[in-house]
Design an enzyme around this catalytic site. Structure first.
Site, PDB file in Angstrom:
ATOM      1  N   THR A  24      13.026  -6.891 -21.723  1.00 44.71           N
ATOM      2  CA  THR A  24      13.352  -5.461 -21.743  1.00 44.71           C
ATOM      3  C   THR A  24      12.056  -4.663 -21.688  1.00 44.71           C
ATOM      4  OG1 THR A  24      13.289  -5.441 -24.141  1.00 44.71           O
ATOM      5  CG2 THR A  24      15.414  -5.865 -23.110  1.00 44.71           C
ATOM      6  N   TRP A  75      24.548  18.086 -33.767  1.00 48.48           N
ATOM      7  CA  TRP A  75      23.875  17.302 -32.738  1.00 48.48           C
ATOM      8  C   TRP A  75      23.803  18.064 -31.425  1.00 48.48           C
ATOM      9  CZ3 TRP A  75      21.246  13.426 -34.506  1.00 48.48           C
ATOM     10  CH2 TRP A  75      21.693  12.696 -35.609  1.00 48.48           C
ATOM     11  N   GLU A 103      20.188  -6.513 -21.077  1.00 49.35           N
ATOM     12  CA  GLU A 103      20.989  -7.383 -21.948  1.00 49.35           C
ATOM     13  C   GLU A 103      22.388  -7.646 -21.397  1.00 49.35           C
ATOM     14  OE1 GLU A 103      19.117  -4.886 -22.817  1.00 49.35           O
ATOM     15  OE2 GLU A 103      18.134  -5.175 -24.752  1.00 49.35           O
ATOM     16  N   LYS A 134      18.877  16.838 -33.688  1.00 45.54           N
ATOM     17  CA  LYS A 134      19.685  17.336 -34.793  1.00 45.54           C
ATOM     18  C   LYS A 134      19.177  18.714 -35.197  1.00 45.54           C
ATOM     19  CE  LYS A 134      22.431  15.826 -38.569  1.00 45.54           C
ATOM     20  NZ  LYS A 134      22.889  14.691 -39.377  1.00 45.54           N
TER      21      LYS A 134
END
Lengths: 537, 537
Positions: free
Chosen positions: A186, A444, A329, A439
């Site tokens: 990754t 959010w 993944e 935030k």
């Protein structure tokens, strides 16, 4: 009571031998003029398989590649796993530090490297003593080849080998379908890169997923162009998918120049191409200068495809950019976007909204969203936002040589680190990376939605929104924006453009115009690098 | 070194839960007026799963069906395997002798039977003491229901059950993908019927094969009509394929009336339908009376599709009948016919010849031809004729409760009993059944080719050619021909039609006109029955 079907393993050897037996005449073209067929590639693969034996590369050993997309790289994609070795494509844009880390960590036995890329990797060779051989893949560069006994030449190596003549497929038993076939690291935006170890089984099942009709649906009449590098999550499985389907394959070589790519699509009558959004963005202004009439399906992945970008393509050539959602993944494709039957009669704007979603999971892939704090599964109602988790036979269950890892749940699902909604039709919509969410005053704000709203302005080429610490609100959004050349738009004008599109308290505190945004090795905008460079350490 | 992917099993439970989560709103229509959705079918399945528990049907037990294609049969297709029981669909056209033999041999615990079909199976009940329950599936018949404590009513049974509420998928482990999911008996033209025991793994992989684009390519926009009975080799995998793809499913119920079927195709805008050639033959004269414009793919299988029949469809509605070659032992689909990219520019007659072939194997399926006497593999040159053998993860490796069997080679491949050629593109062309080949004067005559030549005459509805013992030539061909109503053609005229099409010494010694040809339980012409009835015992 078990069934009585034949215990035949799922192996990449089958995919190779299928292409050899059924599609020997179909073309494998590398930009720059090399026109071969799957028969040629199969012969090359059989020679390379013998050459790997001659080099004494043990079964299970990692064989690395450091190369662009070309025919010899395809032969490595095949010869390495069908001889039960493990293919490890390395991202050519890694820092020397990461590069050396993963070659060490993978314990690569041999590295195959493009001649043009020698300067990026050879300086590390002295710090990588476990690599027994460096094999140079010829290209049109004239980089000096080190005079070192470890350095070999690909074409000499395969020319000296007697091609393996039997059936690779017959060398596998059922148990072998779980053998490792490939290893990808990754990009490692936090911490060191982590390796995903694919198996023959996972690779073949993922390949069947890329063939499923109505999704990517690779088929015999396709001409497939993986612009996405072969070192980036297996080029999304497009090389294996194309050869299994019997599609022709076009490999773009090292150049990512937009005109080069567009000329290739036009000249080869490419039907399916895959690339990260930044590449599609680079090509967008030049679409009408080329005959792209053969295209039927364009995949965008690696990061969210801005709806405005997709619509630019649809308007210009009749084909949108379809989300191919995935991760290293996930082999990497987990879901495919686009509209389905019941959207056909919706107003165009609603169809655009459907295409903006990441789509429905491929067969065999399961997704769910869970409450970040409690871990409880959330309803699939299109509203609830939770961490996206994934399960399936081509989804990682652990990282290579990493112990217990917080990336997996107790019941074995992969935590993606993405916040998403799921609706009653299984449509997945990414809201944000958990760590990119802003935030503000206890609520959010989605950086991704703000970026989509910004890039919907025709003058905006790219945008990234990050959180700036704020004494009153805790965090507030700041936008970094790249404008198209010659644009004279102001920050206030851009705020005015945003105003009808997002909640008022979402409007960024500041819009900063920058000449470019930092990218990861795979061409994605890196908010980590952006934060590091603009926020006080 | 094994890969590190999640150990997720391939199970039919995934297919069910996928349809439930993604395609809940898509339709499942049964002819006669029942319009449901996959959500409804999933609820029915969850009720039936609980009902099977309530009946005390053990894990691994065989649950038989004796039913036409309808929604309740689909629920059985799902509830039985997802609860780790084994679905055993019984051919409703079997003789009482064969029927009793296979129910005994399978040790069916419960039999689900259409009310209309009670007269065909209830008389056997007293000779089948191991069957604990007979569950009647309601239909529009008014056959008397036996007053017997073993007899239950489907709708009562499921109404009384509390639907299973969890995830069936989560009840499976990786090892369980090899659990038996289904059992089908071959039609048994020689010796007693033999059972093929499918596994979850084989069923799911076969299902992915039916989704592969450019072959059958079931997809979300399809409306799939399995005319082929659900008791005939899993209706060729079309029910599982349709629900996995998210296609709508149309089930024709008990009637095989050509006008009924054509009206259904027109009314439901069916895109994909599958049937044996005799059914396509029955519909052929009426094609132009219906709007069949939604069809995109028509599958013919079970026996060779006469090229003239396929061309009749292509001429009338623009869609040929495509060979779907398979066997009960192959789950059943092994290869798909039709043209590929490189045939596009061929003259029409050459394309017809390509479509007459059985086609290329699906991904994961391997085929080879071997010399019947030496067992040596023969070249794939389009000329060499040998026994066709098949390998793959959805191909049988043995028969249920049968010891060593000459049907499999030492290296585990299935002997098909067919003679075939393979060409350099993997195109499979059946020449004949080994046992139907006619040996005349030391040379082989293909009964199948003669039958194709005969049915290419517009007055010929069906034809079967068998060998008659001959003192001089050992065997000579005799043709049995069904003419269309009102035709006045003579045997000599038909021989004149054959003369330019086949070698002179292939011409049948006699052409016998018959009102009908004997059929097997699955609607194929039975040469065994024909031989028994016309040749001296």
């Amino acid at each position: 009571m078990d069934g009585l079907m034949q215990p035949r393993p799922l192996t990449i050897a089958h995919l190779l031998e299928r292409a050899e037996r059924l599609f020997a005449h179909k073309e494998v073209v590398t930009a720059g003029g090399e026109r071969l067929t799957y028969a040629d590639v199969a012969v090359g693969t059989r020679r390379l398989a013998a050459a790997l034996d001659a080099l004494g590369v043990p079964a299970g050993a990692r064989v690395a590649t450091f190369a662009s997309n070309h025919r010899r790289h395809l032969e490595l994609y095949l010869a390495v796993p069908v001889t039960k070795r493990v293919l490890h494509p390395i991202n050519i844009r890694l820092s020397a530090e990461h590069l050396e880390y993963i070659v060490e960590h993978a314990e690569d036995d041999v590295v195959f490297v493009d001649r043009a890329l020698l300067p990026r990797i050879w300086p590390s060779a002295e710090r990588l003593p476990k690599v027994r051989h460096w094999v140079v893949l010829p290209d049109d560069s004239s980089e000096p080849i080190p005079a070192d006994p470890r350095v070999l030449h690909y074409d000499d190596l395969v020319a000296a080998a007697t091609p393996f003549a039997g059936s690779f497929e017959e060398t596998f038993t059922l148990a072998d379908e779980n053998l490792a076939s490939g290893l990808c690291y990754t990009s490692g935006t936090t911490g060191p890169p982590k390796g995903v170890l694919y198996s023959h089984r996972s690779t073949v099942l993922h390949c069947l997923g890329t063939l499923a009709a109505g999704l990517i649906g690779l088929c015999e009449s396709d001409v497939v162009l993986p612009i996405v590098p072969m070192f980036h999550a297996n080029a999304w499985g497009l090389p294996y998918g194309a050869m299994t389907a019997g599609a022709s394959l076009v490999l773009p070589g090292p150049s990512a120049d937009p005109d080069h790519l567009l000329r290739l699509i036009a000249a080869e009558r490419v039907t399916v191409a895959g690339a990260v959004p930044t590449v599609w963005t680079s090509m967008a202004p030049r679409l009408r200068a080329h005959d792209l009439s053969a295209t039927r399906f364009l995949l965008g992945g690696g990061s969210a495809v801005p709806p405005a970008l997709s619509e630019t393509y649809r308007a210009a050539i009749g084909v949108p950019i379809t989300h191919s959602w995935g991760m290293t993944e996930i082999s990497p494709v987990g879901a495919i976007g686009g509209t389905r039957t019941r959207h056909r009669d919706l107003p165009e704007a609603d169809q655009v909204a459907v295409r903006a979603a990441q789509g429905q999971p491929l067969p065999l892939v399961n997704v769910r969203i869970v409450d970040v704090e409690t871990g409880r599964e959330l309803p699939r109602d299109g509203d609830a936002v939770g961490e996206l988790q994934v399960a399936g036979p081509w989804v990682a269950g652990g990282y290579y040589r990493v112990g217990a890892d917080g990336s997996f749940t107790e019941d074995g699902w992969l935590r993606t680190g993405d916040l998403a909604t799921l609706d009653a039709e299984g449509y997945l919509r990414l809201v944000d990376r958990i760590k990119d969410l802003i935030k503000s005053g206890g609520e959010w704000i989605s950086s991704v939605e703000l970026e989509s709203a910004l890039t919907s302005h025709p003058d905006v080429v790219e945008a990234a929104v990050i959180a700036r610490p704020d004494p009153r609100w805790m965090e507030r959004p700041v936008a970094y924006v790249v404008l198209r050349e010659g644009s004279g738009i102001t920050g206030d004008e851009l705020l005015a453009h945003l105003t009808p599109l997002v909640a008022k308290w979402w409007l960024p505190d500041e819009i900063v115009f920058v000449p470019a945004l930092p990218k990861t090795g795979t061409g994605k905008i890196s908010k980590t690098l952006l934060r590091d460079s603009v926020l006080p350490g």
